[in-house]
Motif scaffolding. Sequence first.
Motif, PDB file in Angstrom:
ATOM      1  N   THR B 141      35.544  37.382  42.425  1.00  0.00           N
ATOM      2  CA  THR B 141      35.478  36.037  42.365  1.00  0.00           C
ATOM      3  C   THR B 141      36.605  35.670  43.362  1.00  0.00           C
ATOM      4  OG1 THR B 141      37.036  36.263  40.465  1.00  0.00           O
ATOM      5  CG2 THR B 141      34.684  35.646  40.009  1.00  0.00           C
ATOM      6  N   GLU B 142      37.797  36.034  43.355  1.00  0.00           N
ATOM      7  CA  GLU B 142      38.796  35.851  44.471  1.00  0.00           C
ATOM      8  C   GLU B 142      38.397  36.013  45.768  1.00  0.00           C
ATOM      9  OE1 GLU B 142      39.502  37.452  41.558  1.00  0.00           O
ATOM     10  OE2 GLU B 142      40.922  36.557  40.583  1.00  0.00           O
ATOM     11  N   ASN B 471      42.483  32.431  41.357  1.00  0.00           N
ATOM     12  CA  ASN B 471      41.407  31.434  41.440  1.00  0.00           C
ATOM     13  C   ASN B 471      41.455  30.176  41.572  1.00  0.00           C
ATOM     14  OD1 ASN B 471      39.236  33.507  41.795  1.00  0.00           O
ATOM     15  ND2 ASN B 471      38.977  33.489  39.667  1.00  0.00           N
TER      16      ASN B 471
END
Lengths: 319, 497, 143
Positions: B141-142, B471
């Motif tokens: 996700t990052e 995030n």
Amino acid sequence: MKIVNITKLALLAIASLMLMPAQADYPEKPIGVMVAYGPGGATDFQARIATLASGKADLIGQPIYILNKPGAGGRTGWNWFASEASQDGYMLGAYNVPHFIAQSIVFDTKYNIDNLEPIGNWGADPAVLIVGKDSPFNTVGELLAHAEANPGAVTISGAGKFVGHHIAFLQFAKASGANLTYIPASGGVDALRMVKAGETVAGFNNLSDSARSAADLKILAVADLTRHDYLPDVPTLMESGVDVDDSSVNFRGLMVPSGTPQDVVDYLASKVPAMFNEKKTQGKMKSTNSPSRVMSRDEVIAMWNERQAYLTELLAGLK
Amino acid sequence: MEFLNYFDNVFTVYHIALLVGGTFAGIILGALPGLSPTMSVALLIPFTFHMKPESGLILLGAMYTATVAGGAISAILVNVPGAPANIATALDGHKMAQSGKAKNALHYCFISSFVGGVFGVFILIFFTPPLAALSLKFMSTELFWVAILGITIIATLDSKSVIKGLLSGLFGLMLATIGEHPTNAVERFVFTDHLESGVHIVVGLIGLFAMPQVWNLLENFYAKKNQVFSATGDATLIQSFRLVFSKIKALSIGSIIGSIIGIIPGAGGQIAGIVAYDQSKKVSSNRENYGKGEPEAIIAAESANNSMVGPSLIPLLTLSIPGSPTAAVLLGGLLIHGIFPGHDIFTKNPEVVWTFIDSLIIAQILMLIIGLFLSRHSKWIMKVPDNYMAVGILLLAVFGTYSIQNNYSDVLIMFTLGTLMYFGSKAGFSPVPVVLGLILGTMTEEKFLLGNLIGNAKGSAFQHFTSGTINIVLISLCIASIVYGVYSSRKSKKIKA
Amino acid sequence: MNSQIKLSTVIVTLVSAFLVYSSFILGDSENYLFPRLISATIAILAIMLWFEKGEADKSTNFKDLMPGIAIASAFILLLKILGFYLASMIVFFTLVMYYTKPTESKDFWRLLLIKLGVTIVFTFALYGLFTLLLKVHTPEGLF
């Protein structure tokens, strides 16, 4: 397309007839080995090590160079090898089983076990089931118990689809009956990163790479028939109660395209296992943590056929 | 200060010879299109086969350092970046060369590369353990948000029109979807077998930059007058040093951004230069001059490129996770010598690792000296007649393209794409956003799909993408970047009106 | 607004429409989520571009450009037949001979010899650097 192929075959037949008398001198120039992956990867550097000794007079008698043709998970290189590589014994290819067999079953490829001829096998790298070092799970049983309680929540990473890790996953999921989620990473290194970082709950990865990273991981089981020398304390999946055989083991070896003259194939088949077994080569394999398993041409033919039959059945629902 | 103990190992005649040879060769190879750092290091690995581990690594390290800087030479002199990392350098560097200041541009490039490079190696020496832990926190996700952050700068990068910039970027993203699907392994848009392995980033880079240059030289061959070189543009070395060190803001933005991007695993390293370029533009007082030959732009981009080298080795050495494509090839180079990266590498093989790291510092110094020396002779390249230059670029582009994957199809892709780009550039489209789209396309899609799979397994994909400190920081940066982009384009429109 | 931009707008829109269309024919939709998103955005932007007041695009001097493109294309096709180095020699010599400035030497034969010499030196330099030194493989042909 068909006509082109037939013309090609006819031309090749004529060409090979013309080459016949010269074959007594094979090999008279350096021999290439096509590797379907990029430089620096495990297949690439193992191929370089395994063919180190080829120049010795009592072995092949000519040096071997590596030609990398990476792309599309190996398909680009193998497609080229089966359709365009010269069939005079001066271009060998490195194979990865079960990768290329699985791909030839699932996708429309130009290669399959019928238009390739194995020469010999140098290495076998089993898949291992790993979890991060901070993971609460210490055995396969604990992991499966968690999966039973939380269907789908156990994520298992591997180096993409239709490679050894994926086969191991499919077998593992089928044999255990658990509802697991496969996470196809873009390569073995990235799949390993996911487990180390705790992004996925577990992963199937190469035994050689996992054994090297033992400080960041817990290795729960080996997907092979016997325990491995590098990890004598790690049980096989069968010992852990999950009926998974050695079908996912990543075999690496050399092959030629069909159509290569039989005497060239015989010559290579007689010399290549000795080349893999050469003392310095074996020493280098060991020092780089590359699991060696030397097999003759006949043994590889049997192994290919067995995998073909099994994988066709396993992947039937996945096309 | 353990690293000081191993300089003895570097200062042997043999190792110094390797370093000088590797650095010199690296700068030259880096300057040839297609022989990117990744490719050069890969070519060198077989050569190191029979060397001792530390000698082999010294040669590979020198090569890595020098090729990254060498790629700027061709970017500045002929507007063909040697590697994706040097795209941003071409933007202003070539403008300077066109106005007769090629030597100055090369000076700035090598001096700022040196500063950034040494900064990066010191980060590697002193902050490895905490940064290795940070590197592991960059998950799918990052990395997805990092890619999105890259995409947000596409529109404002190098185009007078935001719409054209966006269109070029999207074209690049589209090109990236050709070939194998990132997670499902099925083929997409493979209308002919030539497209099977997709559009390789470096193949795209060569096509988009080198071919338009060839066509441009030929099209204007008779019309263009012989270029006149004014000696007035040539600053002395001391003036160049003074200028670079007076641009502390650009230098530190470049070095810090490069280091951060270096530790992010995966394809990150390639965008270090362009991100630093964009950030330094936002805070620079010479903002309006960016894209027209602004020294600050070169300084930011090149210090970022080289500061990325050291930190990209942090996850490689301690976690066996490469921080850039070149580091990934270097991993093979380590394994082949039986050096296994891991937390214990500094205790198990201190001799090899510290000698390697020390040699990186020496390589930076050599890179500076050799680079400045070569800058003095850059005028010879500029004096090559256009017809020879065009055919030389053409041959090197074809050769470089083929050598990447030994694939003839890549040559066809390169040629077609480049010719299309040339006509596109006539209508005001720029190759820079296309390449950036190509680099970020696969990363964006792959990380999104993986994050989605993992997120769904955890319960909620949306929550998975929007929770976690990194995030949230990255999402805020994305929003800030978009808001700033809209704000500044409005402002510049007002000025024009 | 001018014709070249209009033309590229039309082409871009058609291409993205074709890609979306082919994605429905070729495979299941899940795999084509991204390309569809991108092509949809491309189509919207292309329409916006139609109405944007842009600067005039540069004209193209096809008379001087086309021979170069033709020679280079022939080179790309010859590569696979003749091999890299022979094809390189031919294209190098042809291009520098075709593109000759009136200011260059008046003596045709002298010019020919010089350019032939440079061609040979350049090709051998490439051969030395790439094949002998770096051991890189080049497209193989007959030679």
